[in-house]
Write an enzyme that holds these catalytic residues in place. Sequence first.
Site, mmCIF file in Angstrom:
data_model
loop_
_atom_site.group_PDB
_atom_site.id
_atom_site.type_symbol
_atom_site.label_atom_id
_atom_site.label_comp_id
_atom_site.label_asym_id
_atom_site.label_seq_id
_atom_site.Cartn_x
_atom_site.Cartn_y
_atom_site.Cartn_z
ATOM 1 N N GLU A 24 -53.938 18.923 -16.315
ATOM 2 C CA GLU A 24 -53.765 17.685 -15.847
ATOM 3 C C GLU A 24 -54.938 16.670 -15.947
ATOM 4 O OE1 GLU A 24 -54.288 16.272 -12.101
ATOM 5 O OE2 GLU A 24 -54.475 18.082 -11.062
ATOM 6 N N LYS A 158 -54.690 21.293 -1.600
ATOM 7 C CA LYS A 158 -55.970 20.708 -1.023
ATOM 8 C C LYS A 158 -56.563 20.847 0.512
ATOM 9 C CE LYS A 158 -55.184 17.927 -3.718
ATOM 10 N NZ LYS A 158 -54.975 16.830 -4.778
HETATM 11 N N1 PSU Z 1 -56.370 19.002 -7.470
HETATM 12 C C1 PSU Z 1 -57.799 18.840 -7.862
HETATM 13 N N2 PSU Z 1 -58.177 17.512 -8.010
HETATM 14 C C2 PSU Z 1 -57.287 16.659 -8.057
HETATM 15 C C3 PSU Z 1 -55.880 16.624 -7.577
HETATM 16 C C4 PSU Z 1 -55.649 17.949 -7.575
HETATM 17 O O1 PSU Z 1 -58.667 19.809 -7.773
HETATM 18 O O2 PSU Z 1 -57.686 15.334 -8.031
HETATM 19 C C5 PSU Z 1 -54.971 15.449 -7.846
HETATM 20 C C6 PSU Z 1 -53.595 16.063 -8.573
HETATM 21 O O3 PSU Z 1 -53.537 15.252 -9.511
HETATM 22 C C7 PSU Z 1 -52.463 15.979 -7.472
HETATM 23 C C8 PSU Z 1 -53.028 14.689 -6.788
HETATM 24 O O4 PSU Z 1 -51.343 15.888 -8.205
HETATM 25 O O5 PSU Z 1 -54.309 15.012 -6.564
HETATM 26 C C9 PSU Z 1 -52.395 14.578 -5.537
HETATM 27 O O6 PSU Z 1 -52.349 13.320 -5.108
HETATM 28 P P1 PSU Z 1 -51.465 12.601 -3.987
HETATM 29 O O7 PSU Z 1 -51.990 13.373 -2.719
HETATM 30 O O8 PSU Z 1 -51.717 11.282 -3.680
HETATM 31 O O9 PSU Z 1 -50.229 12.764 -4.435
#
Ligand code: PSU
Length: 303
Positions: A24, A158
């Site tokens: 990604e 996370k």
């Molecule tokens: N995992 C990581 N770093 C990131 C992300 C995931 O180690 O920056 C990103 C991914 O792209 C995930 C997003 O889909 O954070 C989720 O963001 P939100 O909680 O706003 O949906």
Amino acid sequence: MIEAKLSPEVAEALATGGSVVALESTLIAHGLPYPDNFAVAKQLEADVAAYGAVPATIAVINGEIKVGLSETDLEIIAHGSSIRKIGPRDLPAVLSKKESAATTVASTSDIAQSVGIKLFATGGLGGVHRGAVESFDESADLGTLASTPIAVVAAGVKSILDVAATLERLETLGVLVVGYRTTAFPGFYQTDSGYQLEWKFDSPAEVADLIKTHSNLESQSAIVVANPVAKELELPKQLHDDVLAAGLAAAQAAGITGKQATPFLLEFFHRETKGESLRVNIDVVRSNAKLAAQIATELSQLR
Ligand code: PSU
Ligand code: MN
């Protein structure tokens, strides 16, 4: 239908039943600081290639969905602070405006699956944010995983999130979560989040067989392969818990909500741990990229 421009290497591998791993772009653009992020993007591609698979980093570049990025494309993504972070709902808008954008777990899964990629490696999934009962902030990653048949290798979700609620939502949405060589659900920066999994798979070949079986059943949901960071590389628990508490308080004080929450907290961690969390974050995504490549290679031999 999603129309994407495949790099020659990705097109060739997909046409000949070779192994491909999607990567990604949001974690590059918004999860890691420049210029480390550019080096990490290149490193992840090299890690996938070292295990015999073709890397397919996914992003939108000047209004075109790209699967497999050039060096110039990666530069655009790495200078990402001005680049949007987009989920699946934003795709038509960014294509129509001919902008560039970084794709999240949700939009990357969507695009990867639609071109026939079976494996995707990331750091940690998005999920239910703390306080979601009031804010309703739940990542679009969850809804997409419910309806996208792809295997995602991640170090859990996370740790800034409500992990218990996220696991419950994954169950409700029918997303199978299996531990790689563990039944302890990983905690992103930490080996163990404190929550248990029901399934453990012990080798790339075992996971490949699972993916094949899932596909034979025509299951429409994703599989999450939860791959923990090695114990000796994890962020120390006390440091993690202290920085997380301070980060959540700082986010609240600064009025940070919605899609800014994840980048804000990751950056807070990187700054307050003096780069320790950055090191762990990089270890996590590299290890996931390597495992996904090994699984993809086993899977291409099964097919
Ligand atoms: N995992 C990581 N770093 C990131 C992300 C995931 O180690 O920056 C990103 C991914 O792209 C995930 C997003 O889909 O954070 C989720 O963001 P939100 O909680 O706003 O949906
Ligand atoms: Mn959100």
